[in-house]
Write a protein that holds these residues in place. Structure first.
Motif, PDB file in Angstrom:
ATOM      1  N   CYS A 101       0.768  -1.023  -0.001  1.00 24.44           N
ATOM      2  CA  CYS A 101       0.074   0.069  -0.124  1.00 24.44           C
ATOM      3  C   CYS A 101       0.888   1.158   0.203  1.00 24.44           C
ATOM      4  O   CYS A 101       0.312   2.466  -0.209  1.00 24.44           O
ATOM      5  CB  CYS A 101      -1.019  -0.098   1.319  1.00 24.44           C
ATOM      6  N   LEU A 117      -5.762   3.284  -3.509  1.00 26.54           N
ATOM      7  CA  LEU A 117      -5.906   2.245  -2.673  1.00 26.54           C
ATOM      8  C   LEU A 117      -7.618   1.770  -2.718  1.00 26.54           C
ATOM      9  O   LEU A 117      -7.862   0.689  -2.315  1.00 26.54           O
ATOM     10  CB  LEU A 117      -5.666   2.636  -1.087  1.00 26.54           C
ATOM     11  N   LEU A 136      -7.404  -0.901  -0.093  1.00 24.03           N
ATOM     12  CA  LEU A 136      -7.968  -0.443   1.200  1.00 24.03           C
ATOM     13  C   LEU A 136      -8.942  -1.367   1.818  1.00 24.03           C
ATOM     14  O   LEU A 136      -8.746  -1.648   2.975  1.00 24.03           O
ATOM     15  CB  LEU A 136      -8.328   0.940   0.824  1.00 24.03           C
ATOM     16  N   TRP A 150      -6.523   6.015   3.866  1.00 28.69           N
ATOM     17  CA  TRP A 150      -5.582   5.254   4.230  1.00 28.69           C
ATOM     18  C   TRP A 150      -5.238   5.724   5.985  1.00 28.69           C
ATOM     19  O   TRP A 150      -4.910   4.805   6.795  1.00 28.69           O
ATOM     20  CB  TRP A 150      -4.124   5.623   3.520  1.00 28.69           C
ATOM     21  N   ARG A 188      -1.536  -4.160  -6.625  1.00 26.66           N
ATOM     22  CA  ARG A 188      -0.435  -3.250  -6.956  1.00 26.66           C
ATOM     23  C   ARG A 188      -0.105  -3.420  -8.186  1.00 26.66           C
ATOM     24  O   ARG A 188       0.155  -2.195  -8.773  1.00 26.66           O
ATOM     25  CB  ARG A 188       0.433  -3.511  -5.818  1.00 26.66           C
TER      26      ARG A 188
END
Length: 175
Positions: free
Chosen positions: A38, A46, A59, A104, A166
């Motif tokens: 992250c 996210l 997230l 976040w 990612r």
């Protein structure tokens, strides 16, 4: 806008530690791995569901792991049930459904609080100590050893999801 520039350094689990230190080392390693996946992303990134039709996001994974930490180390292990963080009866998968308002910062804070509680609740117990709560279906208790092993498996599985998310978000790959 980047979230933070702090580089996460994973600590490799010891190859010569006793059983408890090995389990705790691998659990921390996987917690750090999720954090690394992250690192450096914006809140919008996210919250990006990068593999349609799946709604899975980074997230959402972190929110889920905060709930999992809470469930196993608070509810099951020591019978301290402070309620849910992100899911409701109306949305039992709410941890996986972050909204535009979810950040976040707030998610990370909640996740770290659950990790701190997990460490605190597990610290006085031996690996063979049994959980305060039992599995509903069978009435079985869980040893702390089982909970550690399950948590390692849970993080490892979701870190695989995080790797793919990612890479699709910004091309970053790696362990």
């Amino acid at each position: 806008m980047r979230l933070h520039s702090m580089t996460i350094k994973r600590t490799e689990p010891s190859t010569t530690a006793d059983e408890r230190a090995t389990l705790e080392g691998f659990l921390d390693y996987h917690r750090q791995t999720l954090h690394m996946k992250c690192e450096g992303l914006t809140d919008a990134q996210l919250r990006t569901a990068a593999v349609p039709p799946s709604g899975l996001t980074l997230l959402g994974l972190v929110r889920h792991m905060a709930e999992v930490e809470r469930w196993w180390f608070r509810h099951m292990l020591v019978d301290n049930s402070p309620g849910n963080l992100f899911w409701t009866d109306e949305d039992p998968d709410g941890d996986f459904h972050p909204t535009e308002q979810d950040t976040w910062e707030s998610t990370y804070t909640a996740w770290q609080a659950e990790i701190d509680a997990a460490r605190s609740n597990a610290a006085p117990l031996a690996l063979d100590d049994l959980s305060a709560n039992k599995r509903k279906s069978s009435g079985e208790s869980f040893t702390l050893r089982w909970i550690y092993t399950h948590m390692i498996e849970e993080y490892a599985r979701h870190n695989g999801h995080a790797d793919l998310l990612r890479e699709l978000i910004d091309g970053t790959t790696g362990e």
